[in-house]
Design a protein around this motif. Structure first.
Motif, PDB file in Angstrom:
ATOM      1  N   GLY A 262       5.432  -2.873   0.060  1.00 24.10           N
ATOM      2  CA  GLY A 262       4.816  -3.942   0.851  1.00 24.10           C
ATOM      3  C   GLY A 262       3.382  -3.618   1.211  1.00 24.10           C
ATOM      4  N   ARG A 263       3.131  -2.348   1.597  1.00 22.12           N
ATOM      5  CA  ARG A 263       1.767  -1.946   1.929  1.00 22.12           C
ATOM      6  C   ARG A 263       0.848  -2.064   0.731  1.00 22.12           C
ATOM      7  NH1 ARG A 263       4.209   2.290   4.927  1.00 22.12           N
ATOM      8  NH2 ARG A 263       3.849   3.727   3.188  1.00 22.12           N
ATOM      9  N   GLU A 264       1.337  -1.646  -0.427  1.00 26.25           N
ATOM     10  CA  GLU A 264       0.502  -1.692  -1.637  1.00 26.25           C
ATOM     11  C   GLU A 264       0.171  -3.131  -2.022  1.00 26.25           C
ATOM     12  OE1 GLU A 264       0.591  -0.232  -6.316  1.00 26.25           O
ATOM     13  OE2 GLU A 264       2.194   0.359  -4.935  1.00 26.25           O
ATOM     14  N   LYS A 265       1.144  -4.031  -1.894  1.00 25.27           N
ATOM     15  CA  LYS A 265       0.918  -5.434  -2.248  1.00 25.27           C
ATOM     16  C   LYS A 265      -0.117  -6.075  -1.320  1.00 25.27           C
ATOM     17  CE  LYS A 265       3.261  -9.856  -2.917  1.00 25.27           C
ATOM     18  NZ  LYS A 265       4.570 -10.581  -2.871  1.00 25.27           N
ATOM     19  N   VAL A 266       0.019  -5.821  -0.026  1.00 25.18           N
ATOM     20  CA  VAL A 266      -0.917  -6.396   0.941  1.00 25.18           C
ATOM     21  C   VAL A 266      -2.316  -5.819   0.744  1.00 25.18           C
ATOM     22  CG1 VAL A 266      -1.487  -6.561   3.383  1.00 25.18           C
ATOM     23  CG2 VAL A 266       0.871  -6.895   2.636  1.00 25.18           C
ATOM     24  N   LEU A 267      -2.381  -4.508   0.533  1.00 24.74           N
ATOM     25  CA  LEU A 267      -3.679  -3.869   0.353  1.00 24.74           C
ATOM     26  C   LEU A 267      -4.386  -4.362  -0.904  1.00 24.74           C
ATOM     27  CD1 LEU A 267      -2.998  -0.169   1.425  1.00 24.74           C
ATOM     28  CD2 LEU A 267      -4.595  -1.766   2.481  1.00 24.74           C
ATOM     29  N   SER A 268      -3.639  -4.588  -1.988  1.00 28.84           N
ATOM     30  CA  SER A 268      -4.263  -5.050  -3.229  1.00 28.84           C
ATOM     31  C   SER A 268      -4.869  -6.429  -3.055  1.00 28.84           C
ATOM     32  CB  SER A 268      -3.241  -5.060  -4.367  1.00 28.84           C
ATOM     33  OG  SER A 268      -2.213  -6.013  -4.115  1.00 28.84           O
ATOM     34  N   THR A 269      -4.186  -7.288  -2.275  1.00 27.89           N
ATOM     35  CA  THR A 269      -4.704  -8.634  -2.028  1.00 27.89           C
ATOM     36  C   THR A 269      -5.932  -8.588  -1.125  1.00 27.89           C
ATOM     37  OG1 THR A 269      -2.478  -9.572  -2.233  1.00 27.89           O
ATOM     38  CG2 THR A 269      -4.144 -10.921  -1.145  1.00 27.89           C
ATOM     39  N   CYS A 270      -5.846  -7.802  -0.061  1.00 23.16           N
ATOM     40  CA  CYS A 270      -6.945  -7.751   0.912  1.00 23.16           C
ATOM     41  C   CYS A 270      -8.150  -6.973   0.388  1.00 23.16           C
ATOM     42  CB  CYS A 270      -6.448  -7.125   2.213  1.00 23.16           C
ATOM     43  SG  CYS A 270      -5.189  -8.105   3.064  1.00 23.16           S
ATOM     44  N   ALA A 271      -7.909  -5.969  -0.437  1.00 27.87           N
ATOM     45  CA  ALA A 271      -9.012  -5.149  -0.940  1.00 27.87           C
ATOM     46  C   ALA A 271      -9.976  -5.976  -1.773  1.00 27.87           C
ATOM     47  CB  ALA A 271      -8.469  -3.988  -1.760  1.00 27.87           C
ATOM     48  N   SER A 272      -9.451  -6.865  -2.616  1.00 27.17           N
ATOM     49  CA  SER A 272     -10.321  -7.691  -3.450  1.00 27.17           C
ATOM     50  C   SER A 272     -11.169  -8.618  -2.587  1.00 27.17           C
ATOM     51  CB  SER A 272      -9.484  -8.508  -4.440  1.00 27.17           C
ATOM     52  OG  SER A 272      -8.558  -9.340  -3.758  1.00 27.17           O
ATOM     53  N   HIS A 273     -10.549  -9.190  -1.550  1.00 30.46           N
ATOM     54  CA  HIS A 273     -11.281 -10.082  -0.646  1.00 30.46           C
ATOM     55  C   HIS A 273     -12.365  -9.298   0.098  1.00 30.46           C
ATOM     56  CE1 HIS A 273     -11.132 -13.104   2.944  1.00 30.46           C
ATOM     57  NE2 HIS A 273     -12.179 -13.279   2.175  1.00 30.46           N
ATOM     58  N   PHE A 274     -12.018  -8.119   0.568  1.00 34.09           N
ATOM     59  CA  PHE A 274     -12.982  -7.340   1.347  1.00 34.09           C
ATOM     60  C   PHE A 274     -14.146  -6.868   0.477  1.00 34.09           C
ATOM     61  CE2 PHE A 274     -14.434  -3.949   4.211  1.00 34.09           C
ATOM     62  CZ  PHE A 274     -14.375  -4.631   5.417  1.00 34.09           C
ATOM     63  N   LEU A 275     -13.876  -6.569  -0.798  1.00 32.15           N
ATOM     64  CA  LEU A 275     -14.948  -6.174  -1.711  1.00 32.15           C
ATOM     65  C   LEU A 275     -15.929  -7.319  -1.917  1.00 32.15           C
ATOM     66  CD1 LEU A 275     -16.249  -4.247  -3.753  1.00 32.15           C
ATOM     67  CD2 LEU A 275     -14.610  -5.095  -5.465  1.00 32.15           C
ATOM     68  N   ALA A 276     -15.395  -8.519  -2.150  1.00 33.39           N
ATOM     69  CA  ALA A 276     -16.259  -9.688  -2.344  1.00 33.39           C
ATOM     70  C   ALA A 276     -17.086  -9.972  -1.093  1.00 33.39           C
ATOM     71  CB  ALA A 276     -15.405 -10.906  -2.703  1.00 33.39           C
ATOM     72  N   ILE A 277     -16.471  -9.825   0.073  1.00 31.12           N
ATOM     73  CA  ILE A 277     -17.168 -10.066   1.342  1.00 31.12           C
ATOM     74  C   ILE A 277     -18.302  -9.062   1.538  1.00 31.12           C
ATOM     75  CG2 ILE A 277     -16.908  -9.864   3.853  1.00 31.12           C
ATOM     76  CD1 ILE A 277     -14.086 -11.052   3.468  1.00 31.12           C
ATOM     77  N   THR A 278     -18.030  -7.795   1.248  1.00 35.73           N
ATOM     78  CA  THR A 278     -19.028  -6.746   1.444  1.00 35.73           C
ATOM     79  C   THR A 278     -20.261  -6.996   0.582  1.00 35.73           C
ATOM     80  OG1 THR A 278     -17.288  -5.133   1.939  1.00 35.73           O
ATOM     81  CG2 THR A 278     -19.453  -4.270   1.316  1.00 35.73           C
ATOM     82  N   ILE A 279     -20.057  -7.340  -0.691  1.00 41.47           N
ATOM     83  CA  ILE A 279     -21.180  -7.595  -1.592  1.00 41.47           C
ATOM     84  C   ILE A 279     -21.967  -8.814  -1.127  1.00 41.47           C
ATOM     85  CG2 ILE A 279     -21.842  -8.160  -3.955  1.00 41.47           C
ATOM     86  CD1 ILE A 279     -19.306  -6.716  -4.893  1.00 41.47           C
ATOM     87  N   PHE A 280     -21.251  -9.886  -0.771  1.00 39.53           N
ATOM     88  CA  PHE A 280     -21.906 -11.139  -0.383  1.00 39.53           C
ATOM     89  C   PHE A 280     -22.730 -10.956   0.887  1.00 39.53           C
ATOM     90  CE2 PHE A 280     -21.929 -15.128   2.036  1.00 39.53           C
ATOM     91  CZ  PHE A 280     -22.478 -15.998   1.104  1.00 39.53           C
ATOM     92  N   TYR A 281     -22.111 -10.433   1.936  1.00 47.68           N
ATOM     93  CA  TYR A 281     -22.819 -10.306   3.213  1.00 47.68           C
ATOM     94  C   TYR A 281     -23.909  -9.245   3.153  1.00 47.68           C
ATOM     95  CZ  TYR A 281     -19.889 -13.509   5.821  1.00 47.68           C
ATOM     96  OH  TYR A 281     -19.272 -14.639   6.280  1.00 47.68           O
ATOM     97  N   GLY A 282     -23.689  -8.180   2.388  1.00 46.11           N
ATOM     98  CA  GLY A 282     -24.713  -7.155   2.273  1.00 46.11           C
ATOM     99  C   GLY A 282     -26.006  -7.704   1.684  1.00 46.11           C
ATOM    100  N   THR A 283     -25.892  -8.501   0.623  1.00 42.72           N
ATOM    101  CA  THR A 283     -27.092  -9.057  -0.007  1.00 42.72           C
ATOM    102  C   THR A 283     -27.733 -10.142   0.855  1.00 42.72           C
ATOM    103  OG1 THR A 283     -25.649 -10.556  -1.263  1.00 42.72           O
ATOM    104  CG2 THR A 283     -26.353  -8.541  -2.350  1.00 42.72           C
TER     105      THR A 283
END
Length: 319
Positions: free
Chosen positions: A240-261
């Protein structure tokens, strides 16, 4: 002094009817190569995001709030990339790199609308993950179809409001001579340098609204994911932890790149960055990120991969 202020001091009050977009014009020997590279990126952007939208709309298993928001994100990525990239491609091959004054206003207006809307949509997606993981019993009732539509409408409302303020803030200033924009599209910081007036007030307006419209959704995102991480830490199931983390990690990566720039471009002081570095950073959030988002959200998402495999088996390998 900026070029606009120098023109004002010299008494040049010739009204500007068009702007010259100088972005990447220093690399004359690479124009065809850059055209091919950016054309490929744009083609992948449109194909990838349209494919994501089509997959979500046609697969009943993806008819959930998370994927509804993802389909809207794909639409926004196509929109604001299309506001900028086609003109850039034309300018790589054309001798006349001008854009009319009215065309510049329209380009900036639609660009700010869609970029601001994406910022708030990312916050809505973070809130959706918070409800799904931290409040699963209330998820169905809170994240209803009506709520999702209201969140998307609110994102566009913030985008329209910010666009009206920022575009009006720039083009309320006089432009009287200098018309060479040190960028590949009509963006706010390089346009302010051409205004034949003191731009202190306009820059304050830019910083305040850029900061507010960055920090407000960012606060929602950070709060949501902080609570999600706490919930993940309390899970007993490793799967369950791995499934949730895989979903959230992709979202957080996209957010970090977008807001950083975005922060790099609009929130910090103009004088602290060179024109070249500003253009490179702008390429990331206007052209590269829209291309990457479909891959970021599908790379570690088992549901999207399964839906794609079902679609391929049904259409490409029907037997």
């Amino acid at each position: 002094m900026t070029p606009g202020q120098l023109a004002l001091a010299s008494g040049n009050h010739t009204p500007v009817t068009k702007f010259i977009l100088l972005g990447f014009s220093d690399y004359q020997d690479l124009q065809e190569l850059l055209f091919g590279a950016f054309l490929l990126v744009y083609a992948v952007t449109v194909a990838g995001n349209l494919g994501m939208m089509a997959l979500i709309f046609t697969d009943a298993r993806l008819h959930s709030p998370m994927y509804f928001f993802l389909s809207v994100l794909s639409f926004l990525d196509i929109c604001y990339s299309s506001v900028v990239t086609p003109k850039l491609l034309v300018n790589f091959l054309a001798l006349d790199k001008s854009i009319s004054f009215e065309g510049c206003v329209v380009q900036l207006t639609f660009f700010v609308v869609h970029v601001t809307a994406e910022s708030f949509l990312l916050a809505s997606m973070a809130y959706d993950r918070f409800m799904a993981i931290c409040q699963p019993l209330h998820y169905g009732s809170v994240m209803s179809k009506g709520t999702c539509l209201q969140l998307v409408a609110a994102s566009y409302a913030f985008g329209g409001t910010n666009s009206a303020i920022q575009t009006g803030n720039v083009f309320a200033l006089p432009f009287c001579g200098p018309n060479q924009v040190a960028h590949y599209f009509c963006d706010i910081p390089p346009l302010l340098r051409l205004a034949c007036a003191h731009t202190d007030t306009a820059e304050v307006v830019l910083y305040i609204f850029s900061a507010l419209l960055t920090l407000l959704p960012a606060a929602v995102i950070l709060t949501s994911y902080s609570l999600v991480l706490v919930a993940i830490g309390r899970m007993h199931s490793a799967v369950g932890r791995e499934k949730v983390l895989s979903t959230c990690a992709s979202h957080f990566l996209a957010i970090t790149i977008f807001y950083g720039t975005v922060v790099f471009t609009y929130v910090q002081s103009h004088g602290s960055t060179s024109e070249v570095s500003s253009q490179v950073v702008s390429v990331f959030y206007t052209i590269i990120i829209p291309m990457l988002n479909p891959f970021i959200y599908s790379f570690r998402n088992g549901e999207v991969q399964d839906a794609l495999q079902r679609r391929l088996r049904a259409n490409v390998f029907p037997c």
